[in-house]
Design a protein around this motif. Structure first.
Motif: not given
Length: 626
Positions: A354-359, A426-445
């Motif tokens: 649900f968190i990841r799928e937010l537009p 808990v922090s390491t599991v939730m961090a990708p769900n909060l900081f990774m998003h399909k709407g953000l276009p650039n790759k990681i350096p």
């Protein structure tokens, strides 16, 4: 669309760990992060979607400053038809460092406009007039604020040089003072000027985290939710200016992105903007502040998942989760969905989905890079100051949803002995769900995957552990709101002598406050119109607090038989009605509506806002009495 960071650093981060400054135990704890990233990747590949950690291209110089000034409520300074009164009110409330931050953005915008051969921007001195030279805030030639800023602020802001705002993490577990009376940027400027240095240490053991205490001043502490909606609308603007000033003092760039264009969807729950979800939910349940689906997911996990070992970390079946999502889309609002038949790990998978799928990211596309950049601030207290301001900047739906999530995550951590999920897990599991998003276009350096991963987890850790502190509105921001309200009500009229008149008015207000503060006592009326027809006369002295008035009100209600508004439905008093059920509000004057801290000293508050009414209301968190 962006790509997930290359598989090699995600799947095999051991090569990067050899030279890390963090010990091996902490490295092992990052495995949950990489495992969660792989789970997200598998889920995305199944749906031909892509996402990346938040590291997005920032705006060009000039455009970014123009958008910043607009978001800061200062867009009129950009054109040649500026409405001076609208901006001068806000500018007159700023501290020295805040004023310097505004001036820097104006200077940068002006230079960029000249380079583009566009119509020149108005110089700030054309608006405020030319004032005599004097000491400047900034060292750089192109970033020096006009002396007017200094004159305005020395008349309004108490200088903090005599106070110690330094924070050390050398003694983890000990309590430190978290000052909210003076602007964070002013505190940082004092530390920088005095060359106070604090030791930087990334701590991942929740038990070793520094404890912070907000000292309660005479006016108490204000939490998010204590202010009226009208006053809260002013807070993000002020917080943005203060955050920018803090970053300027610390030498960090405040990274912001353009707002994401939200795609329309035919779905009703997953992938739907928070505002749309809440609008739909409020048709069913008015005053809903957190999406009903999220409430249901969290409630189900609290009832059956808190004791489950590896909850949140152990992934449910992707096929089952997808099928459950489809069932929820069709059956959730009808009440036919059977929560008791769903496995806890599948529910946690639905929660993260649900968190990841937010537009748009829950932390917003605009400020996700700023949240991630908090890791670069070396001092823990200043990290929390920046996070506090970022929380205040968030739109209300995002802020309320984030708080509901963090409260749940705290409950998971509290059951660590049974579920084996400590704060860092808990922090390491939730961090990708909060900081990774399909709407953000650039790759990681390349080469920054590990740094961003640890930093994101560290930020989530702080938000979980310090959420009570982070959801506090600083006293200096409340004071600025009061000043804005006072100025807006009087609508200063500026002409040729506008600056001189403003300074005279500031000194006059200051003298008036000092005169009021000399008054040793005062008799005021406290109203409770929803409860009683009568008002309560209260004799205020320097020791009278809100809690004292509420106890006096409760005592009189029980003993004196006051004229109750609704004698049929009002709860009869047989020592069952406690003062804790009641709240005292400050209404009007230089504030919209303000729920007061029980430890607020009322005579001091009267001196700050003598034209307000004080009204007793029932605490909404308690069962209604009428």
């Amino acid at each position: 669309m962006s790509q997930i960071p290359p598989k090699s650093p995600l799947a095999s981060p051991l090569s990067e760990r050899v030279n890390s400054r963090v010990d091996s135990l902490d490295h092992l704890s990052m495995d949950s992060f990489w495992l969660e990233v792989e789970n997200i990747k598998q889920s995305s590949e199944a749906e031909q979607e892509e996402c990346s950690l938040a590291d997005v291209k920032t705006q060009e110089e000039g455009d970014a400053e123009a958008e910043w000034l607009q978001d800061a409520g200062l867009s009129d300074l950009l054109g040649d038809r500026a409405s001076e009164n609208d901006n001068i009110v806000l500018l007159s409330t700023l501290t020295k460092t805040q004023a310097a931050a505004v001036q820097r953005r104006l200077d940068t915008y002006s230079r960029s406009r000249r380079r583009k051969n566009k119509h020149p921007v108005r110089d700030v001195r054309d608006i405020f007039g030319v004032v005599g030279s004097g000491e400047t805030v900034a060292e750089k030639e192109d970033s020096r604020p006009d002396q007017l800023w200094h004159n305005l602020q020395t008349a309004n802001v108490q200088k903090p040089e005599t106070q110690d705002y330094s924070c050390t993490v050398r003694n983890p577990g000990k309590e430190e003072v978290f000052n909210m009376d003076v602007a964070y940027s002013e505190q940082a400027a004092v530390l920088l000027k005095g060359s106070f240095l604090s030791e930087f240490r990334r701590i991942k053991d929740g038990n070793a985290l520094t404890k912070f205490k907000i000292p309660k001043g005479r006016l108490g502490v204000t939490k998010i939710g204590d202010l009226s909606a009208q006053d809260m609308k002013k807070i993000p603007t002020l917080a943005l200016i203060e955050l920018t000033a803090l970053c300027d003092v610390l030498g960090f760039e405040l990274k912001r992105n353009k707002a994401v264009k939200l795609k329309t969807t035919e779905k009703r729950l997953f992938g739907v903007p928070l505002n749309t979800l809440l609008e739909n939910d409020q048709k069913l349940l008015p005053n809903t502040k957190v999406p009903l689906l999220l409430q249901a997911l969290l409630s189900c996990l609290e009832k059956r998942g808190l004791e489950t070992e590896g909850i949140l970390r152990v992934s449910g079946s992707q096929t089952r989760i997808k099928n459950l999502e489809q069932k929820l889309e069709s059956d959730f609002y009808t009440g036919l969905f059977r929560w008791d038949e769903v496995h806890q790990n599948d529910i946690s998978g639905l929660l993260k989905r649900f968190i990841r799928e937010l537009p748009a990211p829950l932390l917003t596309a605009e400020y996700l890079p700023a949240f991630a950049a908090v890791q670069n601030i070396p001092d823990l207290k200043q990290k929390l100051q920046a996070l506090n301001l970022l929380i205040l900047i968030l739109p209300e739906p995002n802020r309320n949803t984030l708080k509901a999530l963090l409260e749940f995550l705290s409950k998971v951590v509290a059951r660590e002995k049974n579920n084996k999920m400590n704060l860092w897990n808990v922090s390491t599991v939730m961090a990708p769900n909060l900081f990774m998003h399909k709407g953000l276009p650039n790759k990681i350096p390349e080469g920054k995957e590990k740094q961003l991963a640890e930093g994101a987890a560290d930020v989530v850790r702080m938000m979980i552990h310090y959420q009570d502190l982070l959801w506090t509105v600083s006293s200096f921001l409340v004071a600025q709101v009061r000043k804005l309200n006072e100025s807006n009500s009087k609508r200063y009229q500026f002409c040729d002598k506008r600056i001189k008149n403003l300074l005279r008015k500031i000194h006059a207000d200051k003298d008036k406050v000092e005169k009021n503060q000399a008054e040793p006592s005062k008799i005021v009326k406290v109203h409770a119109s929803l409860l009683l027809k009568d008002s309560l006369e209260v004799h205020l002295n320097n020791a009278t607090r809100v809690a004292d008035v509420l106890r006096q009100f409760q005592k009189n209600l029980c003993q004196n038989g006051w004229n109750i508004v609704n004698t049929v439905s009002f709860l009869k008093c047989n020592n069952s009605m406690e003062s804790a059920n009641l709240l005292l509000y400050e209404v009007g004057g230089n504030i919209g509506e303000h729920c007061l801290d029980p430890d607020t000293y009322l005579l001091d508050l009267y001196h700050i806002n003598p034209h307000a009414e004080w009204i007793i209301k029932q605490n909404p968190s308690y069962p209604r009495m009428f």
